[in-house]
Design a protein around this motif. Structure first.
Motif, short mmCIF file in Angstrom:
data_model
loop_
_atom_site.label_atom_id
_atom_site.label_comp_id
_atom_site.label_asym_id
_atom_site.label_seq_id
_atom_site.Cartn_x
_atom_site.Cartn_y
_atom_site.Cartn_z
N GLY A 165 -22.53 -1.18 -4.64
CA GLY A 165 -21.92 -2.40 -4.12
C GLY A 165 -20.82 -2.28 -3.11
O GLY A 165 -20.16 -3.27 -2.82
N SER A 166 -20.56 -1.10 -2.52
CA SER A 166 -19.48 -1.02 -1.55
C SER A 166 -19.95 -1.50 -0.19
O SER A 166 -21.12 -1.84 0.01
N ILE A 167 -19.03 -1.52 0.74
CA ILE A 167 -19.30 -2.11 2.05
C ILE A 167 -19.23 -1.02 3.11
O ILE A 167 -18.29 -0.24 3.14
N GLY A 168 -20.23 -0.96 3.95
CA GLY A 168 -20.28 0.10 4.96
C GLY A 168 -20.92 1.33 4.39
O GLY A 168 -20.26 2.22 3.88
N GLY A 169 -22.26 1.42 4.42
CA GLY A 169 -22.96 2.41 3.63
C GLY A 169 -23.36 3.66 4.37
O GLY A 169 -23.09 3.84 5.54
N ASP A 170 -24.02 4.54 3.62
CA ASP A 170 -24.44 5.84 4.15
C ASP A 170 -25.30 5.68 5.40
O ASP A 170 -25.08 6.35 6.41
N VAL A 171 -26.29 4.81 5.32
CA VAL A 171 -27.20 4.62 6.45
C VAL A 171 -26.43 4.13 7.67
O VAL A 171 -26.73 4.48 8.81
N GLU A 172 -25.38 3.33 7.42
CA GLU A 172 -24.62 2.77 8.53
C GLU A 172 -23.70 3.80 9.18
O GLU A 172 -23.01 3.50 10.16
N SER A 173 -23.69 5.02 8.67
CA SER A 173 -22.97 6.09 9.37
C SER A 173 -23.73 6.55 10.61
O SER A 173 -23.18 7.24 11.47
N VAL A 174 -25.00 6.19 10.72
CA VAL A 174 -25.79 6.52 11.91
C VAL A 174 -25.37 5.60 13.05
O VAL A 174 -25.40 4.38 12.91
N ASP A 175 -24.98 6.17 14.16
CA ASP A 175 -24.48 5.42 15.31
C ASP A 175 -25.61 4.62 15.95
O ASP A 175 -26.60 5.17 16.43
N LEU A 176 -25.44 3.27 15.98
CA LEU A 176 -26.50 2.41 16.49
C LEU A 176 -26.72 2.61 18.00
O LEU A 176 -27.86 2.60 18.47
N ALA A 177 -25.65 2.76 18.75
CA ALA A 177 -25.80 2.92 20.20
C ALA A 177 -26.60 4.18 20.52
O ALA A 177 -27.47 4.18 21.41
N LYS A 178 -26.33 5.25 19.81
CA LYS A 178 -27.06 6.50 20.05
C LYS A 178 -28.50 6.40 19.56
O LYS A 178 -29.40 6.99 20.14
N LEU A 179 -28.70 5.65 18.49
CA LEU A 179 -30.07 5.42 18.01
C LEU A 179 -30.87 4.64 19.05
O LEU A 179 -32.03 4.97 19.34
N GLU A 180 -30.25 3.62 19.63
CA GLU A 180 -30.91 2.84 20.68
C GLU A 180 -31.26 3.72 21.87
O GLU A 180 -32.34 3.62 22.45
N LYS A 181 -30.31 4.55 22.26
CA LYS A 181 -30.54 5.41 23.42
C LYS A 181 -31.71 6.36 23.17
O LYS A 181 -32.50 6.63 24.09
N PHE A 182 -31.86 6.83 21.94
CA PHE A 182 -32.91 7.79 21.63
C PHE A 182 -34.28 7.12 21.52
O PHE A 182 -35.27 7.64 22.01
N TYR A 183 -34.33 5.95 20.86
CA TYR A 183 -35.62 5.35 20.53
C TYR A 183 -36.07 4.23 21.46
O TYR A 183 -37.17 3.71 21.30
N GLY A 184 -35.26 3.85 22.43
CA GLY A 184 -35.77 2.80 23.31
C GLY A 184 -34.67 2.11 24.07
O GLY A 184 -33.53 2.55 24.12
N GLN A 185 -35.05 0.97 24.67
CA GLN A 185 -34.11 0.24 25.51
C GLN A 185 -33.11 -0.50 24.63
O GLN A 185 -33.43 -0.95 23.55
N PRO A 186 -31.88 -0.63 25.12
CA PRO A 186 -30.88 -1.38 24.35
C PRO A 186 -31.29 -2.84 24.17
O PRO A 186 -31.98 -3.42 25.00
N THR A 187 -30.86 -3.41 23.06
CA THR A 187 -31.13 -4.82 22.79
C THR A 187 -30.08 -5.68 23.50
O THR A 187 -29.05 -5.20 23.94
#
Length: 730
Positions: A165-187
C-alpha cells in the motif's frame, strides 16, 4: 502508487492482445447475486461523527466485502484509478498521455499471468479476493449514478495488481522519459488532470516513532504513525470480523488490508524503504540472423521478444499502440545507455505479497508479526513496530537480495557476468533490525538506520552497503533531538514531539549564508539590499510557525537554491541537501537570497510576510490532482516541507501555478497509539474522510489538520455507538 510487483526472479510473459474489455455493467453473474446478498446480510457498517466507517462482518470475507463497499462510498474514483494504474489500463481513461505509464506496468505484469496466479492462490486468500470484487461490484449495482471510467466489473484476480500500500512503487522507479525514448515516439504533454499518480513522498518522507514502556507515562509501548503522502491517498477505517480481525488505520484506496495502523495487540508504521531491492543490468548485445542475443558467461542467450498492445482513449472510441518489447533473463529492457541495453530486475510475487500485507493485520504479538516478516515480499518498506507486551522493534527493509559486494549495484552492473546475479534473499535476521533497544525509543524518517536508536543504533560496518541506499536527512537529527530526552510520554506529548517545529536543515545552511554576508565589503550594495533580511534570519530561532517572517524567507531562499542547483546535484548523484551544504559559493548563497526576496516582493507586495499568509490549505474538488485558486478561501498552515527538517511535513507540487503555496503532500493520516490493556489512540486526517465535496466530511477536519489538533480514535463498539452518525447494512 505502489505495486509490489513480485520479482525479477522469474519472467512473466506479455501477451500480444489488449487488456480484456470490462463488462459494461456490474450486474451479477450467475451465483454472484446470492453471494452478494449473503455477504450484505452478514455486514454492518457504522459511520461515526467524522464519517469514518467501522465495518463489522461475521467472517473475514464478509468484513472485506463491507470494507470495499464502504471505501467505494467514500471515493470510488480513487479506487478505480489505483487499479487502472496497477493493471496498466490508465490510458483507456486518460488517453495517449498515459500510454507509456501503461507500458511500464505491462513490462512486468499482464492480466493472463495474474489470472493464473489467482487460480493457484491458497483457498483463504482466494475467498478474500472474491469478497473484494463482490463488495465493489455490489456497490456499483446499487449506485447507477456512479460511472466508472473503465472498470465496470471487478474480477477477483485484479486484487493481485496492487498488493502493497505505499505510494511510488518499484515499477515507477523506471524513468518514463527514457522508456519513451527507447520504445517509441513521445506522447503528447500530460495535462494536470490526466497524469499518472503524483509520485510519492516527495521530497521524501514519513516518520515512525516507537516508545518503550520505560519512557511512557502509562507504562505501555506507544507508536507514532506519520506517513507523508499526497493528500487523500488513503482512507481511514476500522474492520472487524468474528474470525479475529480487528484492525484500525489507513487503507490505500481499493485495498483490503490496513497498510499503516494497529489492532488490539500491536501496530506498525511503514516508512519508504532505504535498502536496495531493485537492480539494473547492462546487457551486451549481439545481432545474429535469427534475432538479438546478449552475452552471458561464456555463451549467448537470446533476448525474448514479445508484443504489448496498449489501448488508449481517443475521440470515437479506443485506439491502440503496439510495442515490440524485449526481456533478458534479468528483466525487461527499459532504456539504452553507453551502447548497451539496460534491464531492470525487481521482485514480482503478488500472491505472497498480498498474503503478507493482509496477515500482518491479524498478528497478535511480536512473534507472529515477525513470522509475517519472514515471508520477505515487502520490497518498499521499513517498519516501526510496537505492541501491548511492551515490545518495540525496527526492520530496515524486508526483501533484500544477497549480492557479491565486489560490485557497485548503485549503477548498472555487467549483465554478462554471472557473479552479478542475486543469490536469494537475505534472512530477516541478517538484515538491519532493532529489538527493544535499551534507550527506550527508536524511529525512522526515511533515513539510514544508523541513528535509529541513538547510541544503540546498528553499526554501519556490520552490514553490506546495499542494505541501505539513503543517508541521513535533516529529519534524522531532528527526531533524535526530540526523542533522546523524552520521558513520561503521553499521547499529547507524543503528538507534540511529532509536530516539533525545529527546521534543522537551516542550522546547517544559514550560518554559511550569514558568514558570506558578513564578509561583504562595507561598500557592497548587497549589504543594504540584504541587511534587513539577514538580520531577521540571524535572530530567527529556526522554528517554523504561521506568524514567522524568517520562516518564509528561509524556505523561499532554500527553494531558490534547489531550483538553481538541483539538476547539478542530480548529475553529481548527490542528494540536493548534501550539495547545498558542501558545494555552494558565497556568491551563490547571496544571489539566491536576493532572488528569493524579489519573488516574495513580486508575489505579495513585500518580502516581510508571515509564512502562514503564503502557506495555505485548500480543498475545492474531488479531482485526483487538486486545483488551487488564490481567490477562493483557504487556511493558514505553519508547518514546512520535510526537506528542511520538518517532522510534520506540509509540501506542495512544483512548479506552483498560484502565488500562494497550497499543500498537496506531507502529513496525511496520522495517529498516536498507546498499547495498554485498553487501546487509547488519537488520529487526524487531511481535510476529511469523504471524497464527495457535498459531504460534511469532505472538509470537517481541515481546521484541525492545519493546527495539528487530533481527535480521539473510536476503537471499541460502545464508543463507536455513542458517536454514531449512521448505522446500516450495505
Amino acid at each position: 502508487m505502489k505495486l509490489l510487483f513480485l520479482a525479477g526472479l522469474c519472467m512473466i510473459g506479455i501477451g500480444a492482445t489488449p487488456a480484456p474489455a470490462a463488462p459494461a455493467t456490474a450486474a451479477a453473474a450467475p451465483g454472484q447475486d446470492a453471494r452478494w446478498r449473503q455477504h450484505a446480510a452478514h455486514v454492518h457498517i457504522t459511520r461515526d461523527n467524522w464519517g469514518i466507517a467501522h465495518i463489522y462482518g461475521k467472517s473475514d470475507a464478509d468484513a472485506v466485502f463491507g470494507m470495499m463497499y464502504a471505501q467505494a462510498e467514500d471515493d470510488f474514483n480513487r479506487i478505480e484509478r489505483n487499479y487502472l494504474n496497477g493493471l496498466g489500463w490508465l490510458a483507456q481513461a486518460e488517453g495517449e498521455s498515459a500510454i507509456y505509464s501503461d507500458l511500464r506496468e505491462r513490462l512486468f505484469i499482464d492480466a493472463a499471468t495474474l489470472q493464473q496466479q489467482y487460480r493457484r492462490s491458497p483457498a483463504w486468500l482466494k475467498t478474500l479476493m472474491i469478497a473484494w470484487s463482490d463488495g465493489l461490484n455490489y456497490y456499483l449495482s446499487k449506485h447507477a449514478n456512479v460511472a466508472p471510467k473503465v472498470i465496470h466489473h471487478f474480477e477477483p484476480w485484479m486484487a493481485l495488481s496492487f498488493t502493497e500500500g505505499s505510494i511510488g512503487g518499484d515499477v515507477e522507479s523506471v524513468d518514463l522519459a527514457k522508456l519513451e525514448k527507447f520504445y517509441g515516439q513521445p506522447t503528447p504533454p500530460t495535462s494536470k488532470n490526466s497524469q499518472p499518480f503524483v509520485p510519492e513522498e516527495n521530497p521524501g518522507g514519513s516518520n515512525g516513532f516507537a516508545i518503550a514502556p520505560s519512557r511512557s507515562a502509562s507504562g505501555h509501548a506507544m507508536l507514532w504513525i506519520n506517513p507523508h503522502t499526497s493528500y487523500y491517498f488513503r482512507s481511514e477505517l476500522q474492520v472487524v470480523s468474528e474470525q479475529g480481525l480487528n484492525v484500525y488505520g489507513a487503507v490505500t484506496w481499493g485495498q483490503f488490508f490496513v497498510y499503516q495502523g494497529f489492532n488490539p495487540h500491536n501496530g506498525w508504521m511503514h516508512t519508504s524503504y532505504g535498502g536496495d531491492a531493485i537492480d539494473e543490468y547492462a546487457e551486451n548485445l549481439v545481432k545474429k540472423p535469427d534475432g538479438l542475443y546478449y552475452k552471458y558467461g561464456d555463451g549467448l542467450r537470446k533476448l525474448r521478444v514479445t508484443q504489448v498492445t496498449i489501448p488508449f482513449k481517443q475521440a470515437g472510441g479506443l485506439g491502440k499502440r503496439i510495442f515490440t518489447v524485449y526481456h533478458s533473463h534479468h528483466g525487461p529492457i527499459v532504456r539504452a545507455e553507453n551502447g548497451k541495453w539496460i534491464a531492470v530486475k525487481l521482485l514480482v510475487d503478488p500472491v505472497p505479497a498480498l498474503s503478507q500485507s493482509y496477515l500482518r493485520t491479524k498478528t497478535r504479538d511480536y512473534a507472529s508479526f515477525r513470522k509475517t516478516q519472514d515471508m520477505r515480499t515487502d520490497t518498499s518498506n521499513n517498519t516501526v513496530y510496537a505492541d501491548a507486551n511492551g515490545t518495540i522493534a525496527y526492520f530496515h527493509g524486508n526483501f533484500i537480495p544477497k549480492r557479491d559486494t565486489a560490485f557497485d549495484f548503485t549503477h548498472p552492473v555487467d549483465g554478462s557476468n554471472p557473479a552479478t546475479e542475486w543469490q536469494g534473499p537475505h534472512a530477516v535476521e541478517d538484515t538491519i533490525t532493532l529489538l527493544n533497544p535499551s534507550n527506550g525509543w527508536l524511529f525512522n524518517s526515511n533515513n539510514w538506520p544508523f541513528s535509529a536508536a541513538g547510541d544503540q543504533s546498528p553499526k554501519r560496518e556490520n552490514y553490506p552497503r546495499y542494505m541501505w541506499t539513503k543517508g541521513e536527512n535533516p529529519r534524522g537529527p531532528h527526531a533524535v533531538e526530540v526523542l533522546r530526552d523524552i520521558h513520561n510520554v503521553t499521547l499529547d506529548s507524543l503528538i507534540a514531539a511529532g509536530y516539533d517545529g525545529h527546521l534543522t536543515a537551516f542550522d546547517v545552511l544559514l550560518p554559511p549564508l550569514i558568514l558570506s554576508f558578513d564578509a561583504l565589503p562595507a561598500a557592497d550594495p548587497q549589504r543594504a539590499a540584504l541587511g534587513e533580511a539577514i538580520a531577521a534570519l540571524r535572530d530567527w530561532n529556526r522554528r517554523t510557525s504561521a506568524d514567522s517572517v524568517p520562516t518564509a524567507v528561509a524556505i523561499f531562499w532554500g527553494q531558490e537554491l534547489i531550483e538553481r542547483k538541483g539538476a547539478v546535484a542530480r548529475d553529481a548523484e548527490e542528494p540536493v541537501y548534501d550539495y547545498l551544504v558542501d558545494k555552494l559559493t558565497d556568491a551563490e548563497r547571496l544571489t539566491a537570497l536576493s532572488a528569493a526576496l524579489e519573488k516574495l516582493q513580486r508575489d505579495f507586495g513585500r518580502w516581510q510576510i508571515p509564512w502562514g499568509e503564503i502557506s495555505r490549505f485548500q480543498r475545492l474538488t474531488d479531482d485526483i490532482v487538486q486545483p488551487f485558486d488564490d481567490a477562493r478561501p483557504s487556511l493558514p498552515v505553519g508547518f514546512a516541507p520535510s526537506l528542511w527538517g520538518a517532522l510534520a511535513s506540509f509540501d506542495w507540487s512544483k512548479p506552483r501555478t498560484t502565488k500562494k503555496i497550497y499543500g498537496s503532500t506531507g502529513n496525511s493520516f496520522i495517529a498516536a497509539v498507546d498499547f495498554g490493556p485498553t487501546i487509547h489512540a488519537k488520529a487526524l486526517m487531511s481535510g476529511g474522510e469523504s471524497g464527495d465535496p457535498a459531504s460534511p466530511h469532505f472538509t470537517d477536519q481541515e481546521l484541525m489538520f492545519t493546527q495539528g489538533r487530533f481527535r480521539d480514535v473510536l476503537f471499541y463498539p460502545e464508543d463507536v455507538s455513542a458517536h454514531a452518525e449512521r448505522s446500516y447494512q450495505p
